[in-house]
Motif scaffolding. Structure first.
Motif, PDB file in Angstrom:
ATOM      1  N   SER A 103       0.760  -1.184  -0.061  1.00  0.00           N
ATOM      2  CA  SER A 103       0.045   0.462  -0.483  1.00  0.00           C
ATOM      3  C   SER A 103       0.415   1.178  -0.404  1.00  0.00           C
ATOM      4  CB  SER A 103      -1.205   0.400   1.186  1.00  0.00           C
ATOM      5  OG  SER A 103      -0.513   0.440   2.308  1.00  0.00           O
ATOM      6  N   GLN A 108      -2.083   5.768  -2.878  1.00  0.00           N
ATOM      7  CA  GLN A 108      -3.449   4.973  -2.488  1.00  0.00           C
ATOM      8  C   GLN A 108      -4.879   5.104  -4.120  1.00  0.00           C
ATOM      9  OE1 GLN A 108      -6.360   6.544   1.036  1.00  0.00           O
ATOM     10  NE2 GLN A 108      -8.117   4.780  -0.282  1.00  0.00           N
ATOM     11  N   TYR A 111      -3.158   3.112  -6.100  1.00  0.00           N
ATOM     12  CA  TYR A 111      -2.577   1.618  -5.959  1.00  0.00           C
ATOM     13  C   TYR A 111      -4.113  -0.164  -6.399  1.00  0.00           C
ATOM     14  CZ  TYR A 111      -2.486  -2.525  -2.424  1.00  0.00           C
ATOM     15  OH  TYR A 111      -2.705  -4.141  -2.167  1.00  0.00           O
ATOM     16  N   THR A 112      -4.935   1.009  -6.624  1.00  0.00           N
ATOM     17  CA  THR A 112      -6.065   0.133  -7.778  1.00  0.00           C
ATOM     18  C   THR A 112      -5.444  -0.891  -8.493  1.00  0.00           C
ATOM     19  OG1 THR A 112      -7.299   0.641  -5.746  1.00  0.00           O
ATOM     20  CG2 THR A 112      -7.821  -0.646  -7.920  1.00  0.00           C
ATOM     21  N   SER A 113      -4.900  -0.035  -9.682  1.00  0.00           N
ATOM     22  CA  SER A 113      -4.438  -0.243 -11.003  1.00  0.00           C
ATOM     23  C   SER A 113      -3.180  -0.091 -11.447  1.00  0.00           C
ATOM     24  CB  SER A 113      -4.947   2.113 -12.081  1.00  0.00           C
ATOM     25  OG  SER A 113      -6.367   1.976 -11.940  1.00  0.00           O
ATOM     26  N   ASN A 116      -2.356  -3.628  -7.021  1.00  0.00           N
ATOM     27  CA  ASN A 116      -3.188  -4.528  -6.363  1.00  0.00           C
ATOM     28  C   ASN A 116      -3.102  -5.610  -7.268  1.00  0.00           C
ATOM     29  OD1 ASN A 116      -4.470  -5.896  -4.229  1.00  0.00           O
ATOM     30  ND2 ASN A 116      -6.284  -6.019  -6.436  1.00  0.00           N
TER      31      ASN A 116
END
Length: 294
Positions: A103, A108, A111-113, A116
């Motif tokens: 993380s 932030q 992070y998702t794209s 993760n």
């Protein structure tokens, strides 16, 4: 700092706190043969691990694969992957180890794209970082820079570390890896950790193969295949090795004799403990005890 030993919990998750005072990272130099076991035992953690070998050569095992890493080269080990390390040919191997929370690698919002998907991928347990490849050299150089920043702590070094981490991650993902997500691979990893956790909880008790298999919700034959494939040994041989590993700490305590230690770690015979200890450590438990207490 030089890390000589680290602790793991019952599932072999490392308990070392991977953070500086204000950042969720840890960067330290370690010599493999100075670990209490003479090697870095099997463990895992949620953090990404980046390794740069600065002396000698090491054999790393990540999940069920083994890889030799030479001086100047390194590794990326993905979050949650079981791994261990041994010195190759008594080379006095030392390496810089950078552990960082996934993380914290990017903001932030990114992070998702960009992070993760790599954490969840089942075809990316590790990457061999070879200094002759530019993208890998950039990562290895950044590991050195982060290590120096933590040691020297110049003004605003936390920001500089964040910049270096962004550089590391960009160089890692620009290689265009085709990520895969296999549910069966995720399940295998979960089952292996469950079996290890059960052993590490019950090692001082009588253990049957069926007990270990039940912990992983497997048949006895499947359980054996898991251990053979990943650890190159039978489940019960692993139990014996783990008991000896646990005995090393107890043998250093003056209040315990060899028989005390044997029964505390799950052996039901002192002579059997001595025999297995000698084969593993190339000395008797009493010799080891005298050596460590001098």
């Amino acid at each position: 700092m030089l890390l000589k030993d680290f602790k793991v919990d019952q599932s072999f998750k490392e308990l070392t706190e991977h953070r500086t005072v204000v950042l969720p990272i840890a960067c330290y130099e370690t010599m493999i043969n100075q670990n209490i076991n003479g090697y870095i035992p099997l463990h895992w953690h949620d953090e990404f691990q980046f390794v740069l070998v600065v002396k000698g050569e090491a054999i790393f095992q990540i999940n069920e694969e083994k890889i030799a890493v030479r001086e100047g080269d390194g590794l990326f080990i993905n979050s949650g992957c079981l791994h261990m390390a041994k010195d190759k040919n008594h080379s006095g191997c030392a390496y810089i180890c950078l552990n960082v929370s996934p993380s914290f690698v990017l903001s932030q919002e990114l992070y998702t794209s960009f992070v993760n998907p790599y954490v969840q991928a089942t075809n990316l347990p590790y990457l061999h970082l070879k200094v002759k490849e530019l993208w890998a050299k950039n990562i290895l150089d950044a590991i050195v820079n982060i290590n120096q920043l933590i040691q020297q702590s110049p003004p605003y070094y936390e920001i500089d570390i964040s910049v270096q981490l962004t550089l590391i991650w960009k160089n890692l993902i620009v290689n265009g890896f085709q990520l895969e997500y296999e549910q069966m691979e995720m399940l295998k990893s979960k089952r292996m950790k469950k079996m290890l956790e059960w052993i590490h909880t019950h090692y001082s008790e009588k253990i049957l193969l069926e007990d270990i298999a039940n912990a992983g919700q497997l048949s006895r034959s499947e359980c054996c295949r898991y251990f053979k494939r990943i650890l190159k040994k039978t489940p019960l041989n692993y139990v014996t090795d783990y008991r000896i590993q646990k005995s090393l700490i107890l043998l250093q305590q003056p209040e315990f004799n060899v028989t005390d230690v044997a029964y505390q770690v799950g052996f039901n015979s002192t002579s059997y403990f001595i025999d297995k200890f000698r084969k593993t450590m190339k000395m008797t438990p009493l010799t080891y005890k005298k050596y460590k207490n001098n």
